[in-house]
Structure formats: structure tokens, C-alpha cells
Scaffold this motif. Sequence first.
Motif, mmCIF file in Angstrom:
data_model
loop_
_atom_site.group_PDB
_atom_site.id
_atom_site.type_symbol
_atom_site.label_atom_id
_atom_site.label_comp_id
_atom_site.label_asym_id
_atom_site.label_seq_id
_atom_site.Cartn_x
_atom_site.Cartn_y
_atom_site.Cartn_z
ATOM 1 N N TYR A 46 87.568 33.683 -27.575
ATOM 2 C CA TYR A 46 86.743 32.932 -26.627
ATOM 3 C C TYR A 46 86.342 33.838 -25.480
ATOM 4 C CZ TYR A 46 87.735 28.639 -29.037
ATOM 5 O OH TYR A 46 87.799 27.659 -29.984
ATOM 6 N N GLN A 47 85.062 33.966 -25.270
ATOM 7 C CA GLN A 47 84.636 34.809 -24.151
ATOM 8 C C GLN A 47 83.336 34.298 -23.564
ATOM 9 O OE1 GLN A 47 84.413 38.561 -26.270
ATOM 10 N NE2 GLN A 47 82.190 38.395 -26.330
ATOM 11 N N HIS A 48 83.057 34.751 -22.331
ATOM 12 C CA HIS A 48 81.805 34.395 -21.671
ATOM 13 C C HIS A 48 80.684 35.268 -22.216
ATOM 14 C CE1 HIS A 48 83.679 31.852 -18.659
ATOM 15 N NE2 HIS A 48 84.608 32.765 -18.530
ATOM 16 N N GLN A 49 79.635 34.632 -22.704
ATOM 17 C CA GLN A 49 78.489 35.387 -23.194
ATOM 18 C C GLN A 49 77.631 35.864 -22.025
ATOM 19 O OE1 GLN A 49 78.109 36.134 -26.320
ATOM 20 N NE2 GLN A 49 77.987 34.371 -27.667
ATOM 21 N N ARG A 50 77.010 37.023 -22.197
ATOM 22 C CA ARG A 50 76.047 37.487 -21.185
ATOM 23 C C ARG A 50 74.813 36.577 -21.199
ATOM 24 N NH1 ARG A 50 75.959 42.746 -18.872
ATOM 25 N NH2 ARG A 50 73.923 42.179 -18.038
ATOM 26 N N LEU A 51 74.196 36.401 -20.053
ATOM 27 C CA LEU A 51 72.956 35.618 -19.987
ATOM 28 C C LEU A 51 71.807 36.431 -20.566
ATOM 29 C CD1 LEU A 51 73.221 34.070 -16.429
ATOM 30 C CD2 LEU A 51 73.677 32.984 -18.605
ATOM 31 N N GLN A 52 70.808 35.699 -21.075
ATOM 32 C CA GLN A 52 69.697 36.405 -21.703
ATOM 33 C C GLN A 52 68.652 36.871 -20.706
ATOM 34 O OE1 GLN A 52 68.322 33.538 -24.514
ATOM 35 N NE2 GLN A 52 70.282 33.556 -25.582
ATOM 36 N N TYR A 53 68.558 36.177 -19.572
ATOM 37 C CA TYR A 53 67.454 36.492 -18.662
ATOM 38 C C TYR A 53 67.907 36.899 -17.267
ATOM 39 C CZ TYR A 53 64.768 34.227 -22.304
ATOM 40 O OH TYR A 53 64.208 33.906 -23.496
ATOM 41 N N ALA A 54 69.193 36.795 -16.982
ATOM 42 C CA ALA A 54 69.637 37.120 -15.637
ATOM 43 C C ALA A 54 70.506 38.357 -15.658
ATOM 44 C CB ALA A 54 70.413 35.954 -15.035
ATOM 45 N N ALA A 55 70.292 39.208 -14.659
ATOM 46 C CA ALA A 55 71.098 40.422 -14.504
ATOM 47 C C ALA A 55 71.099 41.281 -15.755
ATOM 48 C CB ALA A 55 72.536 40.075 -14.104
ATOM 49 N N THR A 56 70.036 41.231 -16.516
ATOM 50 C CA THR A 56 69.995 42.025 -17.754
ATOM 51 C C THR A 56 69.783 43.507 -17.463
ATOM 52 O OG1 THR A 56 67.708 41.316 -17.868
ATOM 53 C CG2 THR A 56 69.225 40.271 -19.396
ATOM 54 N N HIS A 57 69.288 43.798 -16.253
ATOM 55 C CA HIS A 57 69.005 45.198 -15.944
ATOM 56 C C HIS A 57 70.253 45.960 -15.537
ATOM 57 C CE1 HIS A 57 69.065 42.907 -12.306
ATOM 58 N NE2 HIS A 57 69.098 44.003 -11.572
ATOM 59 N N LEU A 58 71.381 45.268 -15.399
ATOM 60 C CA LEU A 58 72.612 45.937 -14.990
ATOM 61 C C LEU A 58 73.476 46.196 -16.220
ATOM 62 C CD1 LEU A 58 73.461 43.648 -11.945
ATOM 63 C CD2 LEU A 58 72.242 45.820 -11.919
ATOM 64 N N SER A 59 73.999 47.425 -16.314
ATOM 65 C CA SER A 59 74.826 47.714 -17.474
ATOM 66 C C SER A 59 76.266 47.294 -17.222
ATOM 67 C CB SER A 59 74.746 49.209 -17.813
ATOM 68 O OG SER A 59 75.023 49.958 -16.655
ATOM 69 N N ASN A 60 76.691 47.361 -15.959
ATOM 70 C CA ASN A 60 78.062 46.957 -15.630
ATOM 71 C C ASN A 60 78.009 45.965 -14.472
ATOM 72 O OD1 ASN A 60 80.751 46.699 -15.238
ATOM 73 N ND2 ASN A 60 81.040 48.735 -14.332
ATOM 74 N N PRO A 61 77.690 44.696 -14.772
ATOM 75 C CA PRO A 61 77.391 43.720 -13.710
ATOM 76 C C PRO A 61 78.507 43.547 -12.690
ATOM 77 C CG PRO A 61 76.937 42.814 -15.872
ATOM 78 C CD PRO A 61 77.634 44.105 -16.094
ATOM 79 N N GLU A 62 79.774 43.529 -13.150
ATOM 80 C CA GLU A 62 80.877 43.277 -12.215
ATOM 81 C C GLU A 62 80.828 44.252 -11.043
ATOM 82 O OE1 GLU A 62 81.782 42.688 -15.402
ATOM 83 O OE2 GLU A 62 82.764 40.725 -15.324
ATOM 84 N N ALA A 63 80.551 45.509 -11.347
ATOM 85 C CA ALA A 63 80.592 46.524 -10.309
ATOM 86 C C ALA A 63 79.270 46.609 -9.545
ATOM 87 C CB ALA A 63 80.925 47.885 -10.925
ATOM 88 N N GLU A 64 78.162 46.442 -10.250
ATOM 89 C CA GLU A 64 76.877 46.750 -9.621
ATOM 90 C C GLU A 64 76.211 45.550 -8.960
ATOM 91 O OE1 GLU A 64 74.448 48.362 -12.691
ATOM 92 O OE2 GLU A 64 76.055 49.636 -13.438
#
Lengths: 325, 470
Positions: free
Chosen positions: B129-147
Motif C-alpha cells: 500500500y502506498q501513496h501514488q504520485r499525482l498526475q498533474y501536480a508537482a510533476t516537474h519535481l523529481s524529489n518532491p519531499e526535498a524540493e
Amino acid sequence: MLRYILQRVLYAIPILLGVNIITFLLFFTINSPDDMARAHLGDRHIQQAEVDNWKASHGYDKPLFINYDAQGVKKISQTLLFEKSLRLFMFDFGYSYGDRDIKADVKERMWPSLAIAVPALLIGLLVNITFAMLMAFFRASHIDTLGVVICLAMMSISTLFYIIAGQYLISKMLHWVPISGYSDGLGAWKFIILPVIVGIISGLGAGARWYRTLYLEEMGKDYVRTARAKGLSDGVVLFKHVFKNALIPILTGVVVLIPLLLIGSLLLESFFAIPGLGTYMIDAIAQQDFPIVRAMVFLGALLYIAGLILTDISYTWVDPRVRIR
Amino acid sequence: MTFKFVLLWTDLLVFILVALLLAFSIWAKRQDSWRRPLRKVFRRKISVVSAVILSTYVLIGLLDSVHYQPALPQENATDQIHYDVEVKSVLDKLLSPLDEQFETSYSAPFAHQLHVQDAVKQADGSIVYQHQRLQYAATHLSNPEAEKRHDILVRSLKGVAWGLLILLLVTILLVLYLSHQKKQNVLATSKQLVAGKMDYPYLTMLLTLGIVILLASVSACLATHYHIFGTDKVGEDVFYQALKSIRTGLVIGTVSTLVMLPFAIILGVMAGYFRGRIDDGIQYLYTTLSSIPGVLLIAAAILMLQVFMSTHPDLFASNAQRADLRLLILCVILGVTSWTSLCRLLRGESFKLREMDYVQAANNLGVSHVTILKKHIVPNVMHIVLITLVLDFSGLVLAEAVLSYVGVGVDPTMFSWGNMINSARLEMAREPVVWWSLCAAFIFMFTLVLFANFFADSVRDAFDPRLQDA
């Protein structure tokens, strides 16, 4: 006096007749009984026989205004107008689509409604008057301005927000009272307390602001100036003289609402799952149970008119200047 | 791009309303009896603030009232042009691609992944079970947690910069306009402006406008890469929904009073002026209508409309038209339930006016009733109409939410704050709580209603003759 009351009661009859005609036009002429049957049975490809069957079992298989097939008085009495609309005058509310006796339901459900609505009205009145008097006492100062702004802000918040926030804070976070539900007898207090508080808070902004204007209007009158000139303090004048006089418009404004307390509050009851008349109406609307909606429209109009009559009578009671010829 | 304009019924009424408002303000400017109280209204700071914010809402609502159907792409150049069934508005175009970017489910504001965990089958067959990445938000970030934090900050600053630039432009334009109007040099005007020594509180206006512009530009810079108010159950952007709901709220608040206004004025004035039988009849009419509890009358009418619509599905070309008709009917019924109080007020006022000396004189001179009504009575009750219009507005906006909850409000497919609250309220029971839909709807609604209330208060203070000496 008696003659006046009688006159007013007689005047209520044509109004109720008008209400009945409006509801009748709404429910029976915009859509024919056939359409209603089809909508209720739900299926688009439905046989005419089934429609007729449904109409017969719910008593909709009669002509609207005049029944030419019948004899004598039955020409009028065996019609939809008479059976579904005029019979309400005899408090014969008929049966819902679910074949329940509407009159019995109403009798049973009005008690929970009253259990919420009466304390909410009485305590709310007390709270509103207190705040209004405080604002009037500090009139034209920063406290008064702040009070008015807070009232305006409170008026601008949807009742839905008060309900949801109240349920979330008091029930879900603090676990003080159950979120919703109801029980008979004295154990009901813990189900009643939250809806009552929410009801009072949601009405506070508008109520206190309105009563404040009434107090200020009263304070501009000559007797107040005389009393102040006599040397009475501002507080004594406000709490002894103005208080009583401003109570007249407040009380007569409240009297209109008293009969309508029976119907209860749609929102509070349905959010808190109180089995009163408010939920009864919402459920009827959701299930498209038209006999219940018709009965409630009639009942609501009746209670409103009763409220108007009571208001007129109460004027003569509390204000000796008003006399009825 | 080819497209076809679509004029919905409520659009038409909205445009009529705007035209009426313009005509009224031009007319009122020439009438001394109207110009003075209006000036009084706009000299108060709070009403200027309210006016700026209300105009922002109205602007968004108007943009959302210009509807069109875009043409579908043609296979051959010679083919007949077909239009999309879905009706779009100019606001959709401005906000695009927000209206088409659907995530799969809930996501929190500024989130980069879904709110709920999905079952994902791993290569070895186990389910994680995991959180899926969104398709349209924050897609330009490769490492969202940090950036993400840094990215949001940079984008907000960019928005602030743009906002300040626009604000500067607006300020310059205003100063130029004022100096031109007062025929003095720019420096003197700016000094007066900053010192607040103007006829009207222009500084307050600029500050409010500044806040509005900043909010708009920051959210514009952020909304392209994030869901700033999150997404709802079907993954639709909540910010977009809240903006689209503005039109519904405004239409309910204004059109409802507008449709019944002619009846209320004509009947109320006639009852008060002619008295006798006519008065009895009109009084009977409004007592009857007002004795039916409002919610029940609305419920009954909307239920009947629903039945009618379900038995006559062929009458409506598109979903938008059907939803629009329902909105219109709702406005009419809300109008019917609220016009009675206006009618009663107008009756009382014209009752007083008819005893005035000038009306009696006109009567004795043989002026016809119609002329007296037109020249002497109606113009003198119009302030009551205006006060009622602005006072009723906020109540109607709030009523929409309640009616949608009861199930007799606007069409469930239509964007409205009531529908947003209604679909989100059950999610409060979820763990962790989905709060953003509710909050967005409440914030947008609260702002509109609060400033409408402030504005209505100023209007009433300025126009109500009873409050003049206070």
C-alpha cells in the motif's frame, strides 16, 4: 376580543384555501398523475397497466376537479381536488407512499422537534437580548462597533458551517457528547445539548444585531431623555425602563415563531439525526414522498397563520396602547 | 479556433442585470437625491473595501457567464464542423488546463501524492500500500519531499513580483487619471493620495486592490503546478470548483430578486395607492404566498420540476441547459418566497406617500393615476427597493448552500458551494480528515457574504431616511 379572534380565524380559511390551491396546482397540473406514477415507479419502459395499478392503489385514479361518472355530491367529492387537498382541512392527511399514517407520524415526531426547538428559542432569546443590551449600553464606543462587526461576521457564516464545526469539535475531537442520534426519555439530554447550542450560536449574529437596533430606537425616545434629565443613571434607565419597552417588539416578533416550533429545524434535525418533523420533511423530499410534502405544506401554513393571530392578540396583551375595536 | 456562442437563460438575465445596473448608475449620477447618498456610501472605507472585493467576484462571475461550445477537431478540412456537447465559458479558458486535469481521488492542498493509499502489485506478486504520485501536480519535481518547499516559495515570490508590478501599473494609471480630473500635477496628487486627503478613500481602495491582485497572481503562479486547494473525490481541482461556484452564488443572489422585482413594485405600490378592493386582493395574495414555509414551497416546486424533466428528457439539448433551467426556476421560486416582504414594505410606504400634500395636489389637479404613480410614488419608494436588494443578497447566497443540502438546490452537476459542502461533509468522518473542500467553499462563501453584508449596511445607512440624523 372574542369577536376579533373569530374574525381572524375566519379570515384564515380563504388563505388556507389559497395555499391548498397553490399546492394542488403544483402537484397535479404541472405533471399529470400518469407522469407522477411513472416517475415514482422509475422505469422508463413501463406498461400502462402498471401505471393504472399504482394510481388505483394510491387513489390517484380519479378526475382532477369534477367526476362526471358519479352522482350528486359525489361529483365533487370523488375527485382528486377533494380527496387529496380539501380533506386536509379535516386534518385527514392520508397515507404516505410507504403506506404509513401521516397523522400518526406527525403526532409522534413533533416531540423530538419541540425538545430541540423550545430550548433553542428560549435560551437563544435570553442570550440575544443580553448581548444586544450590552451593545446598547456601550453604544457609540469601540466595544459597540466591535460587537456589530462580530455580529455581521457571525451572520455571514453559513449555518452548515456551525453545525459541521460543532460536531467536529465537540463530538469528534473532545468526545463530550455523541455526534448524532436520539433517545426517548431523560437520556435524551446529551443528544439535545449540542444541536441547541449550535442553533443558538447560528442565530446569535442576526438576533443580537436586530435587538440592538430595537434598543437604540427605544433609547431615542422622549421618556428616556426625561428619565436621564431627572438624574437617573444610564444603567438604571437602560435596564429598568428601556428593557421593558423594547421587550414589546421582541416578544411580539417571537410569538409568530412559537407555532412553527412544532415543525422544528430542517438542518439541525437532519444533521444530528433527530427523529423530528424536520427530518421527516427532508426524508420525504429525498424520497419524493409527495403526500407527506403536501401535508407538511398545509401544516406549515396553518401554524404560520396561527402565529400571526397570536401575534395580534399578544400586542393587545403586552401593549395597553393597542386596543381592538 | 472556431466556436459557437451559447446563450443560457441565466446568462441573458445576468447581462440584462449588468445593463440595468449601468443604466441605473448613469441615471443616478444625474439625480441629486441619489447622488448624495451614493457619495456617502463610497466615502466610507469599509464600503470601498467591500466594493472592490465584490467587483472581483462579479468580474469572475461575468467571465463565467460568456458560454461557448468549442468545435471538435475535423478529420477533413471539407467536413461539416461539429461542436462539442460540453458548454465552456471564458473562465474555463482562462483557468485551463485546470478544468481538464483530473486526478484519480482526493489529494491535499499542495500535495504531490494522493491522500489515500492504493494497493500496488509488486513484481514478486506481493501487494504494497502506498501513496501514488499525482498526475498533474508537482510533476516537474523529481524529489518532491526535498524540493517542494523551495519550489513553492520561489513560485510565490514570482507571483508577488508580478502582483506588485500590476499594482504599480494600476496605481500609476489611477494617479494620472486623478490628476487629469483635478487638473493638478502628478506629484501633488500622489501626496494627497498618500495623506488620504481625497474626496474618496482611494488609498484604501488601492490597498484592497493590491491584496486582491497579489492573491490572484500568487495563486495563478502556483495553480499551474499544484492543486492549491487539493482535489476532491473524483480528483477535480477544488480551487477550480470554488471559482466556478461564484457565478452560481451571484446568480442566485441577484437574479432571484430581479425576476420578482417588477411584480413586487407594481403590486405593492398599487395596493398602497388604490387601497380598497385592490388592496384586499393583493394583501390576500401575498399573505397566502408567505404563509407557506419557504423551504417547503421551494421543495415542492423543484420536485415537480424534477418529475417534469425526467418525463420530458427530449426538451433539453444539453446537460448545461437543463442545469441552467433548474437554476432559473430556483431563482424564480426564491424570488416568489422573498418578494412578499418587499411588497408589504412598498405597500406601507406608498400608503403614506399618497396622503402627502404634493400627491393630493396632483390628484386634485386631475393628473391621471398612472402618471402620479410613475412620477410621484415609484421614484420615492425606490430607495426601499435598493435597500432590500442589497440586504437580500447575502441571505440568498447562504440559502443556496442549505437548499443544496436538502436536495432541492441547484442541479447536482452544477458547480456551487452548496454542492461542494454537501459532497464533502461526509468526508469529515474520514481519518485523516478531508477538510479542504469544505474550507474552500466556506472561505469563498464567507468572503462574499461578509463583504456583501458590510456593503448592504453602508447602503442602508446612507439611503434609509430614518437613519439620517443618527
